[in-house]
Motif scaffolding. Sequence first.
Motif, PDB file in Angstrom:
ATOM      1  N   ILE A 118       0.841  -1.206   0.000  1.00 35.06           N
ATOM      2  CA  ILE A 118       0.000   0.000   0.000  1.00 35.06           C
ATOM      3  C   ILE A 118       0.871   1.247   0.000  1.00 35.06           C
ATOM      4  N   GLN A 119       1.932   1.249   0.811  1.00 36.41           N
ATOM      5  CA  GLN A 119       2.831   2.395   0.849  1.00 36.41           C
ATOM      6  C   GLN A 119       3.551   2.592  -0.485  1.00 36.41           C
ATOM      7  N   LYS A 120       3.977   1.481  -1.093  1.00 42.53           N
ATOM      8  CA  LYS A 120       4.657   1.564  -2.384  1.00 42.53           C
ATOM      9  C   LYS A 120       3.712   2.116  -3.451  1.00 42.53           C
ATOM     10  N   ARG A 121       2.469   1.640  -3.460  1.00 43.18           N
ATOM     11  CA  ARG A 121       1.506   2.141  -4.446  1.00 43.18           C
ATOM     12  C   ARG A 121       1.208   3.623  -4.224  1.00 43.18           C
ATOM     13  N   ASN A 122       1.126   4.050  -2.969  1.00 47.02           N
ATOM     14  CA  ASN A 122       0.891   5.470  -2.691  1.00 47.02           C
ATOM     15  C   ASN A 122       2.033   6.331  -3.225  1.00 47.02           C
ATOM     16  N   GLN A 123       3.252   5.823  -3.128  1.00 42.35           N
ATOM     17  CA  GLN A 123       4.385   6.566  -3.690  1.00 42.35           C
ATOM     18  C   GLN A 123       4.247   6.702  -5.204  1.00 42.35           C
ATOM     19  N   TRP A 124       3.899   5.607  -5.872  1.00 40.58           N
ATOM     20  CA  TRP A 124       3.735   5.653  -7.332  1.00 40.58           C
ATOM     21  C   TRP A 124       2.560   6.545  -7.726  1.00 40.58           C
ATOM     22  N   LEU A 125       1.468   6.486  -6.962  1.00 42.86           N
ATOM     23  CA  LEU A 125       0.319   7.346  -7.254  1.00 42.86           C
ATOM     24  C   LEU A 125       0.693   8.825  -7.104  1.00 42.86           C
ATOM     25  N   GLY A 126       1.500   9.124  -6.088  1.00 43.74           N
ATOM     26  CA  GLY A 126       1.945  10.500  -5.902  1.00 43.74           C
ATOM     27  C   GLY A 126       2.794  10.986  -7.068  1.00 43.74           C
ATOM     28  N   VAL A 127       3.655  10.111  -7.577  1.00 43.77           N
ATOM     29  CA  VAL A 127       4.491  10.481  -8.727  1.00 43.77           C
ATOM     30  C   VAL A 127       3.626  10.705  -9.966  1.00 43.77           C
ATOM     31  N   LEU A 128       2.694   9.775 -10.224  1.00 46.00           N
ATOM     32  CA  LEU A 128       1.819   9.912 -11.396  1.00 46.00           C
ATOM     33  C   LEU A 128       0.931  11.145 -11.284  1.00 46.00           C
ATOM     34  N   ARG A 129       0.482  11.446 -10.097  1.00 47.80           N
ATOM     35  CA  ARG A 129      -0.366  12.637  -9.880  1.00 47.80           C
ATOM     36  C   ARG A 129       0.409  13.916 -10.178  1.00 47.80           C
ATOM     37  N   ARG A 130       1.695  13.890  -9.899  1.00 45.17           N
ATOM     38  CA  ARG A 130       2.518  15.079 -10.107  1.00 45.17           C
ATOM     39  C   ARG A 130       2.897  15.267 -11.576  1.00 45.17           C
ATOM     40  N   ILE A 131       3.168  14.171 -12.299  1.00 46.48           N
ATOM     41  CA  ILE A 131       3.676  14.307 -13.664  1.00 46.48           C
ATOM     42  C   ILE A 131       2.563  14.286 -14.718  1.00 46.48           C
ATOM     43  N   ASP A 132       1.432  13.620 -14.429  1.00 49.81           N
ATOM     44  CA  ASP A 132       0.352  13.541 -15.421  1.00 49.81           C
ATOM     45  C   ASP A 132      -0.974  13.389 -14.669  1.00 49.81           C
ATOM     46  N   TYR A 133      -1.581  14.517 -14.323  1.00 53.36           N
ATOM     47  CA  TYR A 133      -2.774  14.490 -13.464  1.00 53.36           C
ATOM     48  C   TYR A 133      -3.974  13.872 -14.178  1.00 53.36           C
ATOM     49  N   SER A 134      -4.137  14.148 -15.462  1.00 57.21           N
ATOM     50  CA  SER A 134      -5.288  13.596 -16.187  1.00 57.21           C
ATOM     51  C   SER A 134      -5.219  12.064 -16.242  1.00 57.21           C
ATOM     52  N   ARG A 135      -4.032  11.522 -16.486  1.00 58.34           N
ATOM     53  CA  ARG A 135      -3.872  10.062 -16.517  1.00 58.34           C
ATOM     54  C   ARG A 135      -4.025   9.478 -15.109  1.00 58.34           C
ATOM     55  N   TYR A 136      -3.616  10.220 -14.111  1.00 53.17           N
ATOM     56  CA  TYR A 136      -3.806   9.789 -12.720  1.00 53.17           C
ATOM     57  C   TYR A 136      -5.297   9.655 -12.398  1.00 53.17           C
ATOM     58  N   GLU A 137      -6.090  10.642 -12.799  1.00 54.91           N
ATOM     59  CA  GLU A 137      -7.536  10.587 -12.550  1.00 54.91           C
ATOM     60  C   GLU A 137      -8.174   9.410 -13.283  1.00 54.91           C
ATOM     61  N   TRP A 138      -7.745   9.183 -14.533  1.00 58.82           N
ATOM     62  CA  TRP A 138      -8.296   8.070 -15.306  1.00 58.82           C
ATOM     63  C   TRP A 138      -7.954   6.727 -14.659  1.00 58.82           C
ATOM     64  N   LEU A 139      -6.731   6.559 -14.199  1.00 60.65           N
ATOM     65  CA  LEU A 139      -6.297   5.286 -13.630  1.00 60.65           C
ATOM     66  C   LEU A 139      -6.975   5.022 -12.291  1.00 60.65           C
ATOM     67  N   THR A 140      -7.081   6.033 -11.428  1.00 62.02           N
ATOM     68  CA  THR A 140      -7.744   5.831 -10.132  1.00 62.02           C
ATOM     69  C   THR A 140      -9.226   5.517 -10.309  1.00 62.02           C
ATOM     70  N   ALA A 141      -9.862   6.106 -11.323  1.00 57.84           N
ATOM     71  CA  ALA A 141     -11.267   5.783 -11.593  1.00 57.84           C
ATOM     72  C   ALA A 141     -11.407   4.355 -12.126  1.00 57.84           C
ATOM     73  N   LEU A 142     -10.461   3.940 -12.961  1.00 60.31           N
ATOM     74  CA  LEU A 142     -10.496   2.586 -13.518  1.00 60.31           C
ATOM     75  C   LEU A 142     -10.304   1.536 -12.424  1.00 60.31           C
ATOM     76  N   LEU A 143      -9.360   1.774 -11.531  1.00 57.96           N
ATOM     77  CA  LEU A 143      -9.040   0.807 -10.480  1.00 57.96           C
ATOM     78  C   LEU A 143      -9.847   1.018  -9.203  1.00 57.96           C
ATOM     79  N   LYS A 144     -10.703   2.057  -9.181  1.00 57.22           N
ATOM     80  CA  LYS A 144     -11.536   2.365  -8.008  1.00 57.22           C
ATOM     81  C   LYS A 144     -10.669   2.602  -6.774  1.00 57.22           C
ATOM     82  N   ILE A 145      -9.709   3.506  -6.912  1.00 50.90           N
ATOM     83  CA  ILE A 145      -8.796   3.834  -5.820  1.00 50.90           C
ATOM     84  C   ILE A 145      -9.027   5.281  -5.402  1.00 50.90           C
ATOM     85  N   GLU A 146      -9.133   5.493  -4.111  1.00 52.67           N
ATOM     86  CA  GLU A 146      -9.232   6.846  -3.564  1.00 52.67           C
ATOM     87  C   GLU A 146      -7.914   7.166  -2.868  1.00 52.67           C
TER      88      GLU A 146
END
Length: 229
Positions: A118-146
């Motif tokens: 969970i901690q590792k995924r949060n780190q990757w989510l933080g990186v993706l949110r910083r570099i490509d926010y639109s793709r981050y929103e699409w991926l979290t919606a696809l995987l149902k992650i808050e």
Amino acid sequence: MAKHIQPTKIHNYKSGDGGAFEPIDQMRTPLLGFEKSKELESADNNIKKIFSLEFARNQEVKKWRIENLCSVVQRYPGDSNSIEYKITKISVEIRNQLQHMLGHQKDTKHKSMLIERIQKRNQWLGVLRRIDYSRYEWLTALLKIEYKPVVFEKTPTFRQKRRRDAKAAATQVQSDKTKKLEQQFATEYDKFVAEKKAALSKIEEELKELGLSEGDVKSVFEETAAQKS
């Protein structure tokens, strides 16, 4: 007297997962690697069941889920290094472990593995949110992650508080002095303008009495400057 029943402790791992993935029709879904098998298409129904996810182990179902979801988020065929691929793969593993922990809450080994993932995924989510926010929103919606970024607030020490308060007090004193000087300069400027106007009017009156003009005065100043040079 009623018998006391110890309540079940609910573990909250704060993973942010919004629920299970879409259900799979395991009876009609073949094992990974047998999707395009022509022999399996023409085989008996019992054979199809044996080679379907209905009789597969949990690891095989998880592997099928990873391959199926990762094929959607891959940037190119065969991609296994992009951050979207890593987040999707580890999300399937996290959901699988969450189901395991519901029935084995004292399994400390899998619990520690789950928290690390969970901690590792949060780190990757933080990186993706910083570099490509639109793709981050699409991926979290696809995987149902808050996912909510963690904001660390450091408590200042006693010395840091004193330094901060002293700096704020010094800034306030400087601001007060600046305002006072601005008011003083404004008052003196108005007084200077009035005195200047009175002096100019007096000079004009004296020039009229002497019968001189501004051009005569200017020529005298120019001659004097020429003589000094």
